[in-house]
Each structure stands twice: as structure tokens, then as C-alpha cells.
Design a protein around this motif. Structure first.
Motif, PDB file in Angstrom:
ATOM      1  N   PRO A 167      -7.321  -0.670  12.679  1.00 41.37           N
ATOM      2  CA  PRO A 167      -6.830  -1.923  12.073  1.00 41.37           C
ATOM      3  C   PRO A 167      -5.306  -2.008  12.081  1.00 41.37           C
ATOM      4  O   PRO A 167      -4.738  -3.081  12.261  1.00 41.37           O
ATOM      5  CB  PRO A 167      -7.364  -1.877  10.634  1.00 41.37           C
ATOM      6  CG  PRO A 167      -7.947  -0.518  10.421  1.00 41.37           C
ATOM      7  CD  PRO A 167      -8.181   0.096  11.763  1.00 41.37           C
ATOM      8  N   ASP A 212       2.432  -1.206   8.765  1.00 41.40           N
ATOM      9  CA  ASP A 212       1.326  -1.771   9.544  1.00 41.40           C
ATOM     10  C   ASP A 212       0.074  -2.022   8.725  1.00 41.40           C
ATOM     11  O   ASP A 212      -1.031  -2.029   9.250  1.00 41.40           O
ATOM     12  CB  ASP A 212       1.000  -0.801  10.692  1.00 41.40           C
ATOM     13  CG  ASP A 212       0.715   0.611  10.181  1.00 41.40           C
ATOM     14  OD1 ASP A 212       0.468   0.769   8.966  1.00 41.40           O
ATOM     15  OD2 ASP A 212       0.734   1.556  10.983  1.00 41.40           O
ATOM     16  N   PRO A 242       1.738   3.841   1.822  1.00 39.77           N
ATOM     17  CA  PRO A 242       2.779   4.195   2.795  1.00 39.77           C
ATOM     18  C   PRO A 242       3.949   3.202   2.855  1.00 39.77           C
ATOM     19  O   PRO A 242       4.963   3.494   3.482  1.00 39.77           O
ATOM     20  CB  PRO A 242       2.027   4.218   4.132  1.00 39.77           C
ATOM     21  CG  PRO A 242       0.793   3.438   3.907  1.00 39.77           C
ATOM     22  CD  PRO A 242       0.445   3.557   2.462  1.00 39.77           C
ATOM     23  N   PRO A 274      -8.967   7.910  -2.352  1.00 37.50           N
ATOM     24  CA  PRO A 274     -10.171   7.411  -3.050  1.00 37.50           C
ATOM     25  C   PRO A 274     -11.330   7.069  -2.108  1.00 37.50           C
ATOM     26  O   PRO A 274     -12.486   7.371  -2.406  1.00 37.50           O
ATOM     27  CB  PRO A 274      -9.672   6.158  -3.774  1.00 37.50           C
ATOM     28  CG  PRO A 274      -8.185   6.227  -3.797  1.00 37.50           C
ATOM     29  CD  PRO A 274      -7.744   7.205  -2.754  1.00 37.50           C
ATOM     30  N   ARG A 275     -11.018   6.442  -0.953  1.00 39.26           N
ATOM     31  CA  ARG A 275     -12.146   6.052  -0.069  1.00 39.26           C
ATOM     32  C   ARG A 275     -12.809   7.298   0.534  1.00 39.26           C
ATOM     33  O   ARG A 275     -14.030   7.338   0.709  1.00 39.26           O
ATOM     34  CB  ARG A 275     -11.714   5.053   1.007  1.00 39.26           C
ATOM     35  CG  ARG A 275     -10.866   5.606   2.124  1.00 39.26           C
ATOM     36  CD  ARG A 275     -10.218   4.504   2.948  1.00 39.26           C
ATOM     37  NE  ARG A 275     -11.173   3.535   3.471  1.00 39.26           N
ATOM     38  CZ  ARG A 275     -11.900   3.697   4.562  1.00 39.26           C
ATOM     39  NH1 ARG A 275     -11.785   4.822   5.243  1.00 39.26           N
ATOM     40  NH2 ARG A 275     -12.705   2.767   4.987  1.00 39.26           N
ATOM     41  N   ARG A 301      -8.711   7.877   7.564  1.00 41.38           N
ATOM     42  CA  ARG A 301      -8.985   6.829   8.557  1.00 41.38           C
ATOM     43  C   ARG A 301     -10.477   6.584   8.686  1.00 41.38           C
ATOM     44  O   ARG A 301     -11.259   7.542   8.754  1.00 41.38           O
ATOM     45  CB  ARG A 301      -8.461   7.227   9.933  1.00 41.38           C
ATOM     46  CG  ARG A 301      -7.017   7.368   9.937  1.00 41.38           C
ATOM     47  CD  ARG A 301      -6.285   6.903  11.144  1.00 41.38           C
ATOM     48  NE  ARG A 301      -4.900   6.956  10.744  1.00 41.38           N
ATOM     49  CZ  ARG A 301      -4.228   5.953  10.208  1.00 41.38           C
ATOM     50  NH1 ARG A 301      -4.792   4.764  10.087  1.00 41.38           N
ATOM     51  NH2 ARG A 301      -2.991   6.112   9.816  1.00 41.38           N
ATOM     52  N   ALA A 360       0.841  -1.199   0.000  1.00 41.72           N
ATOM     53  CA  ALA A 360       0.000   0.000   0.000  1.00 41.72           C
ATOM     54  C   ALA A 360       0.876   1.249   0.000  1.00 41.72           C
ATOM     55  O   ALA A 360       2.070   1.181   0.321  1.00 41.72           O
ATOM     56  CB  ALA A 360      -0.904  -0.021   1.232  1.00 41.72           C
TER      57      ALA A 360
HETATM   58  C1  UD1 Z   1      -4.481   1.410   3.727  1.00 40.35           C
HETATM   59  C2  UD1 Z   1      -3.888   1.013   5.086  1.00 40.35           C
HETATM   60  C3  UD1 Z   1      -3.633   2.266   5.910  1.00 40.35           C
HETATM   61  C4  UD1 Z   1      -2.813   3.264   5.158  1.00 40.35           C
HETATM   62  C5  UD1 Z   1      -3.525   3.583   3.854  1.00 40.35           C
HETATM   63  C6  UD1 Z   1      -2.799   4.602   3.027  1.00 40.35           C
HETATM   64  C7  UD1 Z   1      -4.643  -1.137   5.988  1.00 40.35           C
HETATM   65  C8  UD1 Z   1      -5.436  -1.768   7.067  1.00 40.35           C
HETATM   66  N1  UD1 Z   1      -4.796   0.182   5.862  1.00 40.35           N
HETATM   67  O1  UD1 Z   1      -5.778   1.940   3.989  1.00 40.35           O
HETATM   68  O2  UD1 Z   1      -2.917   1.879   7.083  1.00 40.35           O
HETATM   69  O3  UD1 Z   1      -2.632   4.430   5.924  1.00 40.35           O
HETATM   70  O4  UD1 Z   1      -3.642   2.353   3.119  1.00 40.35           O
HETATM   71  O5  UD1 Z   1      -3.497   4.913   1.884  1.00 40.35           O
HETATM   72  O6  UD1 Z   1      -3.909  -1.812   5.298  1.00 40.35           O
HETATM   73  N2  UD1 Z   1      -8.566   2.319  -3.544  1.00 40.35           N
HETATM   74  C9  UD1 Z   1      -8.458   2.773  -4.832  1.00 40.35           C
HETATM   75  N3  UD1 Z   1      -7.279   2.577  -5.469  1.00 40.35           N
HETATM   76  C10 UD1 Z   1      -6.234   1.942  -4.895  1.00 40.35           C
HETATM   77  C11 UD1 Z   1      -6.364   1.478  -3.580  1.00 40.35           C
HETATM   78  C12 UD1 Z   1      -7.530   1.679  -2.911  1.00 40.35           C
HETATM   79  O7  UD1 Z   1      -9.382   3.352  -5.384  1.00 40.35           O
HETATM   80  O8  UD1 Z   1      -5.171   1.809  -5.543  1.00 40.35           O
HETATM   81  C13 UD1 Z   1      -9.831   2.532  -2.813  1.00 40.35           C
HETATM   82  C14 UD1 Z   1     -10.765   1.362  -2.873  1.00 40.35           C
HETATM   83  O9  UD1 Z   1     -12.060   1.844  -2.900  1.00 40.35           O
HETATM   84  C15 UD1 Z   1     -10.503   0.640  -1.557  1.00 40.35           C
HETATM   85  C16 UD1 Z   1     -10.235   1.830  -0.641  1.00 40.35           C
HETATM   86  O10 UD1 Z   1      -9.527   2.756  -1.450  1.00 40.35           O
HETATM   87  O11 UD1 Z   1     -11.571  -0.131  -1.130  1.00 40.35           O
HETATM   88  C17 UD1 Z   1      -9.436   1.471   0.583  1.00 40.35           C
HETATM   89  O12 UD1 Z   1      -8.197   0.846   0.237  1.00 40.35           O
HETATM   90  P1  UD1 Z   1      -7.487  -0.161   1.304  1.00 40.35           P
HETATM   91  O13 UD1 Z   1      -6.156  -0.554   0.834  1.00 40.35           O
HETATM   92  O14 UD1 Z   1      -8.433  -1.245   1.648  1.00 40.35           O
HETATM   93  O15 UD1 Z   1      -7.338   0.707   2.612  1.00 40.35           O
HETATM   94  P2  UD1 Z   1      -6.831   2.189   2.819  1.00 40.35           P
HETATM   95  O16 UD1 Z   1      -7.939   2.960   3.400  1.00 40.35           O
HETATM   96  O17 UD1 Z   1      -6.148   2.738   1.614  1.00 40.35           O
END
Ligand code: UD1
Length: 398
Positions: A129, A96, A11, A261-262, A229, A9
């Protein structure tokens, strides 16, 4: 020694960049880079590999998004096959995120030694998490590399034998120091109509930042915001309250908000874009004062320049608390706790939680603060990854 380095991811990428560089200078250790695909966008992933010159991953597990259980399980299934095929002696995980615990668990069960970089940090908040990922990863790691003294204390309290633990400094800061000058060449401020603000720099940064000019005519000083977050963005009242508070301290400043994105999804679902009059700005485009200007997630170099020249950063990220500490830029953290307490004692960080009045007070106080005399935390000197490789070499000779 054959090490699989894992990243997944956003970070993770700045941490793996420093380690890949250090391993690149050490032919005695064979490495393989595995990207889990937890983050997969151009903007959340590929751009970081380009800008940080991280070698192309040898293997991409392409797991993508999912619930925590689905994402973690999918990484484990796919990573186990990689370990069985490539037979590493060690698996190295950073930070993490879900990719960290998933790959550490697979390795530990296969009897492969686990190396955790950025071990020992604790927020003591198990609703996060990341806290679960940290505690569990540390328990099954064989070599734990720690970025600040609090990590050593936490691991000792949890019964981790001292000989496994090494205080080496911060690999993410290695990458920051390495890219600081290159980042200054980015056009991001001109593209958004923002000024270099002449932030009072701590001595150790002024040498690197000495190319700064005075504010160009017609440009505006600005604040930077990042929020992602779940506790801050998943409820309309909480997210709306945080954004309104930030808006109320924005007189005379543009608020630049590179939106995860989220978070963007939530803002739209909750109708906060219309309710709060958020602007969406595409690059190049002018950010306006007194308003929150939402922009797409930025590359590493663009974000570093944006952060380094900001009057103030408001965030709920872990890494940004550390980066602003080294840059000497005031940071207001929209959380009740931090797993990085050194950013409070040595750095520019203040914790305000998600309460509107505390955010407003914290921002006002931070805008007045003078951080020109700051010294960086011990060992945050750009050489952490080299120290890690040194310890690994030594351990392989035993
Ligand atoms: C993750 C990490 C968090 C970190 C963050 C940085 C965990 C538990 N959390 O959270 O510690 O600070 O990354 O960004 O691992 N999405 C996209 N494109 C991408 C990736 C994600 O659109 O390339 C969207 C999707 O809708 C996805 C959402 O972002 O469902 C969340 O992505 P996810 O990797 O599940 O968690 P983060 O909130 O990014």
C-alpha cells in the motif's frame, strides 16, 4: 507562507519532530500542525509527541482505524474542511502512509501547493500500500524533498521536472542524531535484563555512544525484531515461518519483539503464541535467551536505545533500515525489495525475504559482519529539516 504540516501514523512523528523544530526557528513561515488520528494509542502516538517534544497538534481529525478506503476517505473529508477554514498556501506531508496521500490529494484538488518530504523512494512493488501512496503523492506534489540519490533518479524517470526536486538528506535521521544521547539515559536494558553489547560502532557514532560500559554481570545480548507488513503477518504459515527461523538463531541471545498491535492480533488469532512458545514480558521483566520475548510497542527513546545496543535487528520496517544504517547495527530485512537502496550500499542492511532458510543464513552472516568502518550516507547529517526550510524560504521570495 502558511503551511499545514500533516502527521498521522507512527513513522510520521519522528519526521515531523525534526521539521517542527526547524520551522520553530523560522518566524517568517506560519505553520499549523494537523494530526489525522490514523494512529491514536498512547503507545503508537501520544508518547512520541511527549518524547520528541512535538508541539500539541492544533487540530486532530481523530479518524482512527478502518479499511484503506474508509480510512483514506475519512481523512479526506475531514481534512478538506480544515483547508477551507484555514486557507493554507501549502500542505506538507511526510512519508508514505494513508494520511500522506489523503491530505496531498485534498490539497492538490483545492489548488494548494503540496510539499512531500521523503519523496521519490520506490520499492517497485505495487502490492505494498505504501508504494501506491508514494507514487501518487509524488505525482501531485509541487515541491519534492528527497533523502537519497535513488529518489532523484526515480522522479526524473517518472517525468517530475528537476526544478521541483531537492536532495536534502533524511529528516528522520535528524531526529535520531538529536535524541541519541538522551535515549542512552533510558532504563530499558536494565528493565529487561539485557546487555549493552559493545557493538563495533562506525566512527561517526562512537563519539555519541562513548558512554557505553561493558556488559553488566547477569545480562544477556539480544536481537530485536519488528514485523507489521500485511505480506508478512496476515498468513499463519508466513508469520509462523519467520518467527521459527528467528527462534532458531537465538541460541545465546534473547529475542526482543516489540509487537505492533495488528501483529499481536494475528499472533493470537493464529495461535502462534502457544505453538511457538512465545513469552509475553511486561516492563520491568527479564527477557530470556533462546526465546522470543514479546513486549508492548515502545516509546521512541526506549526503542532507539534498544536498537543501538542490539547485536542484530530483524525487521520489515522502512525507517528501521535507515536507522540501523546510521547506528552501524546489522539489519536483516524480511522483504524481497527495499525503497531505500542506500541502506544496502552504504549501510548494514541485507534483504532476505520471508523464506526461513534465507532468514537464518542472513542472520548468521549479519552477526559475523564488521561495520566499524561505515560512513553515513551523504547528507544524513542532522540538518535535513533546516535545508528544507531554507528551500521553502527561498521559494517564497521568488
Ligand atoms: C501504518 C502504515 C505503514 C507504517 C505503519 C507503522 C499505511 C498504509 N500503513 O500501517 O506504512 O509502516 O503504520 O506502524 O498507512 N492500531 C492500534 N492502535 C493505533 C493504531 C493502529 O491498535 O494507534 C491497530 C488497529 O487494529 C489497526 C491496525 O493497528 O487496524 C493497523 O493500523 P493502520 O494505521 O491501519 O496500519 P498500520 O499497519 O499501522
Amino acid at each position: 507562507m502558511k503551511i499545514i504540516n500533516v502527521c498521522g501514523a507512527r513513522p510520521n512523528f519522528m519526521k515531523i519532530a525534526a521539521l517542527a523544530r526547524a520551522f520553530g526557528k523560522c518566524p517568517e513561515i506560519e505553520t499549523l500542525l494537523v494530526h489525522t488520528g490514523q494512529h491514536y494509542d498512547q503507545k503508537m502516538s501520544h508518547l512520541f509527541f511527549e518524547q520528541l517534544e512535538i508541539p500539541r497538534p492544533d487540530i486532530n481529525l481523530e479518524v482512527g482505524s478502518g479499511s484503506h478506503a474508509v480510512q483514506t476517505a475519512e481523512i479526506m473529508k475531514r481534512f478538506e474542511a480544515v483547508c477551507l477554514e484555514h486557507k493554507p498556501t501549502h500542505v506538507l506531508v511526510v512519508g508514505d502512509v494513508n494520511s500522506t496521500i489523503a491530505c496531498a490529494l485534498v490539497a492538490a484538488k483545492l489548488g494548494i501547493r503540496v510539499i512531500h518530504v521523503e519523496a521519490g523512494l520506490r520499492s517497485f512493488d505495487r502490492t505494498m500500500p505504501e508504494e501506491i501512496n508514494r507514487v501518487l503523492t509524488d505525482q501531485i506534489s509541487d515541491l519534492l524533498f528527497v533523502s537519497e540519490e535513488s529518489g532523484v533518479t526515480n522522479l526524473s524517470r517518472e517525468g517530475v521536472p528537476a526544478e521541483k526536486v531537492h536532495l536534502v538528506g533524511n529528516v528522520m535521521i535528524d531526529t535520531l542524531l538529536n535524541h541519541r544521547v538522551k535515549a542512552e539515559q533510558s532504563n530499558i536494558l536494565a528493565d529487561f535484563g539485557l546487555s549493552r553489547n559493545g557493538q563495533a560502532q562506525p566512527d561517526h557514532m562512537s563519539r555519541l555512544a562513548n558512554e557505553r560500559g561493558t556488559a553488566a554481570a547477569g545480562t544477556i545480548p539480544y536481537l530485536v525484531v519488528t514485523l507489521h507488513r500485511p505480506a508478512n503477518v496476515d498468513r499463519p504459515d508466513v508469520l509462523g515461518g519467520i518467527l521459527s527461523a528467528i527462534q532458531s538463531v537465538s541460541e545465546g541471545y534473547a529475542v526482543v519483539f516489540p509487537v505492533h498491535p495488528r501483529t499481536m492480533q494475528r499472533i493470537r488469532d493464529f495461535g502462534l503464541d502457544k505453538q511457538l512458545g512465545l513469552r509475553e514480558v511486561c516492563m520491568p521483566g527479564r527477557c530470556l535467551p533462546g526465546l522470543i520475548n514479546c513486549v508492548a510497542p515502545l516509546g521512541y527513546l526506549e526503542f532507539l536505545k534498544l536498537m543501538a545496543n542490539a547485536k542484530l535487528v530483524v525487521t520489515d520496517s522502512g525507517g528501521i533500515q535507515e536507522e540501523t544504517t546510521v547506528l552501524g547495527v546489522p539489519c536483516v530485512t524480511v522483504r524481497e525489495n527495499t525503497e531505500r537502496p542506500i541502506t544496502l550500499t552504504y549501510g548494514t542492511n541485507r534483504l532476505v525475504g520471508a523464506d526461513s532458510s534465507r532468514i537464518i543464513q542472513g542472520c548468521r552472516a549479519a552477526l559475523e559482519a564488521d561495520y566499524s568502518q561505515l560512513q553515513p550516507p551523504p547528507l544524513w547529517d542532522g540538518h535535513a529539516a533546516e535545508r528544507i526550510v531554507g528551500v521553502l524560504l527561498e521559494s517564497s521570495r521568488k
